[in-house]
Design a protein around this motif. Structure first.
Motif, PDB file in Angstrom:
ATOM      1  N   ALA A 227       9.888   6.216  -3.804  1.00 12.63           N
ATOM      2  CA  ALA A 227      10.839   7.353  -3.206  1.00 12.63           C
ATOM      3  C   ALA A 227      10.912   6.791  -1.889  1.00 12.63           C
ATOM      4  O   ALA A 227      10.450   5.751  -1.305  1.00 12.63           O
ATOM      5  N   ASP A 228      12.000   7.200  -1.374  1.00 13.31           N
ATOM      6  CA  ASP A 228      12.413   6.809   0.196  1.00 13.31           C
ATOM      7  C   ASP A 228      11.507   6.867   1.180  1.00 13.31           C
ATOM      8  O   ASP A 228      11.453   6.526   2.506  1.00 13.31           O
ATOM      9  N   ASN A 229      10.600   8.217   0.891  1.00 13.95           N
ATOM     10  CA  ASN A 229       9.593   8.403   2.083  1.00 13.95           C
ATOM     11  C   ASN A 229       8.272   8.038   1.909  1.00 13.95           C
ATOM     12  O   ASN A 229       7.171   8.520   2.433  1.00 13.95           O
ATOM     13  N   VAL A 230       8.162   6.929   0.774  1.00 10.70           N
ATOM     14  CA  VAL A 230       6.796   6.530   0.221  1.00 10.70           C
ATOM     15  C   VAL A 230       6.785   4.712   0.543  1.00 10.70           C
ATOM     16  O   VAL A 230       7.635   4.329   0.017  1.00 10.70           O
ATOM     17  N   VAL A 231       5.853   4.225   1.180  1.00 10.18           N
ATOM     18  CA  VAL A 231       5.843   2.852   1.333  1.00 10.18           C
ATOM     19  C   VAL A 231       5.789   2.377  -0.036  1.00 10.18           C
ATOM     20  O   VAL A 231       4.604   2.797  -0.698  1.00 10.18           O
ATOM     21  N   ALA A 232       6.430   1.266  -0.394  1.00 13.07           N
ATOM     22  CA  ALA A 232       6.312   0.790  -1.826  1.00 13.07           C
ATOM     23  C   ALA A 232       4.995   0.014  -1.940  1.00 13.07           C
ATOM     24  O   ALA A 232       4.529  -0.720  -1.069  1.00 13.07           O
TER      25      ALA A 232
ATOM     26  N   THR B 102       0.849  -1.189  -0.202  1.00  9.92           N
ATOM     27  CA  THR B 102      -0.025   0.063  -0.039  1.00  9.92           C
ATOM     28  C   THR B 102       0.880   1.358  -0.081  1.00  9.92           C
ATOM     29  O   THR B 102       1.883   1.292   1.109  1.00  9.92           O
ATOM     30  N   ALA B 103       0.798   2.179  -0.914  1.00  6.05           N
ATOM     31  CA  ALA B 103       1.311   3.379  -0.867  1.00  6.05           C
ATOM     32  C   ALA B 103       1.052   4.270   0.183  1.00  6.05           C
ATOM     33  O   ALA B 103      -0.262   4.564   0.030  1.00  6.05           O
ATOM     34  N   GLU B 104       1.766   4.469   1.087  1.00  5.18           N
ATOM     35  CA  GLU B 104       1.318   5.474   2.244  1.00  5.18           C
ATOM     36  C   GLU B 104       2.661   6.183   2.716  1.00  5.18           C
ATOM     37  O   GLU B 104       3.645   6.055   2.351  1.00  5.18           O
ATOM     38  N   HIS B 105       2.350   7.176   3.615  1.00  4.79           N
ATOM     39  CA  HIS B 105       3.409   7.809   4.070  1.00  4.79           C
ATOM     40  C   HIS B 105       4.385   6.949   4.891  1.00  4.79           C
ATOM     41  O   HIS B 105       3.873   6.115   5.702  1.00  4.79           O
TER      42      HIS B 105
END
Length: 324
Positions: free
Chosen positions: A215-220, A172-175
């Motif tokens: 991105a490194d600050n987005v959960v893949a 899930t794409a999340e913070h």
């Protein structure tokens, strides 16, 4: 330093760069060398490239070698034991020995054999595929095809097939500050850690590619791994699916490529299977034999043994017809 005929010919071939896709100059040179002795026919591969079929009579036996190389420069030099250069063992050494053996056979009035030189072996085998179609369209079925590759002058009769699969894990794409990230990369890492503990009969494999995340600050949200297997095992895909299921990590799997194993073992030869892939997959009645070691192929120190190069001439000549 005194050089033998195949040694000098190899040096001449090494001086012509022939990275896959740019082989036409070396094909032209070989055609010029053999054109006065053999019937020379070009087998088109694409708009700019062709294979070369050189024959005398109606060929019952072919000596075949690819003339393309992998990229990279290796200094061309000769020492007491080896000849060095890009393509020395993979595969211009075999080509030089085959040409020498074929010219000897012609000088002894032998007939009904030929030489086949292909392109594209180090990439997508488009040269061998073009030959396969050409032979089928023209009803050409040689009784024996000897394919040159660095086997240490050992006859190879079988080779592993190739299976490539892509494994996908979803998240899930999340913070990235979330306490319990639903990361596709974490899932894929856990799956691979469990899967790589497996071994499969007559099989080698590795993870060739891993991709995932934005991105490194987005959960893949997505992550994939591409695995390549080389195997003689006809049950391989079933074993792969079973081992992946045993990881208990949710995933999907897609087969990207399947090339079956080849076994051309005949009663006259002992079975000898190798892990690497050759044009034997495309040429009927073929086996593999050539000077040099596969461990030297594609390296920054590529070389071929001068002793094996010269011995290969006699071995190739022995497979060609004798004078009637």
């Amino acid at each position: 330093m005194i050089l033998t005929q195949p040694e000098q010919l190899l040096l001449d071939l090494l001086a012509i760069p022939s990275v896959s896709g740019t082989e036409q100059a070396i094909i032209d040179r070989v055609a010029e060398t053999l054109g006065g002795t053999f019937r020379v026919e070009r087998i088109p591969v694409d708009e700019t490239r062709s294979n070369l079929l050189c024959t005398v009579g109606s060929p019952r036996v072919l000596l075949a070698a690819h003339l393309d190389t992998v990229p990279g420069t290796v200094e061309i030099r000769v020492d007491d034991e080896n000849i060095h250069g890009r393509g020395a063992c993979d595969n211009k050494g075999a080509a030089a020995a085959m040409i020498t053996a074929a010219l000897q056979a012609v000088s002894e009035d032998a007939t009904d054999f030929g030489l086949l030189f292909t392109v594209g072996e180090e990439t997508n085998f488009d040269g061998a595929i073009a030959v396969q179609k050409f032979f089928a369209d023209n009803d050409i079925v040689p009784e024996r095809i000897v394919i040159g590759e660095p086997t240490g002058l050992q006859i190879v009769t079988a080779q592993r097939g190739i299976t490539s699969v892509e494994i996908l894990c979803d998240g899930t794409a999340e913070h990235s500050s979330t306490d319990h990230p639903d990361s596709a990369i974490h899932k894929l890492a856990a799956l691979l850690a469990a899967f790589l503990k497996n071994t499969f009969p007559e099989t080698t494999y590795h993870v060739g590619l891993i991709q995932g995340g934005t991105a490194d600050n987005v959960v893949a949200a997505h992550a994939t791994a591409t695995l390549l297997f080389r195997s003689m095992n006809p049950e391989l895909e079933t074993l792969i699916h079973r081992a992946l299921a045993d990881t208990n990590v949710p995933h999907t799997i897609k087969t990207l490529q399947t090339v079956p194993p080849v076994d051309h073992t005949a009663p006259s030869f002992a079975r000898n299977a190798v892990a690497y892939f050759t044009e034997m997959a495309f040429l009927k009645n073929s086996f593999v034999l050539g000077p040099g070691s596969i461990t030297d192929a594609h390296t920054a120190s590529e070389r071929v043994s001068r002793r094996e190069l010269n011995e290969a001439v006699a071995q190739y000549r022995a497979f060609l017809p004798k004078r009637d």
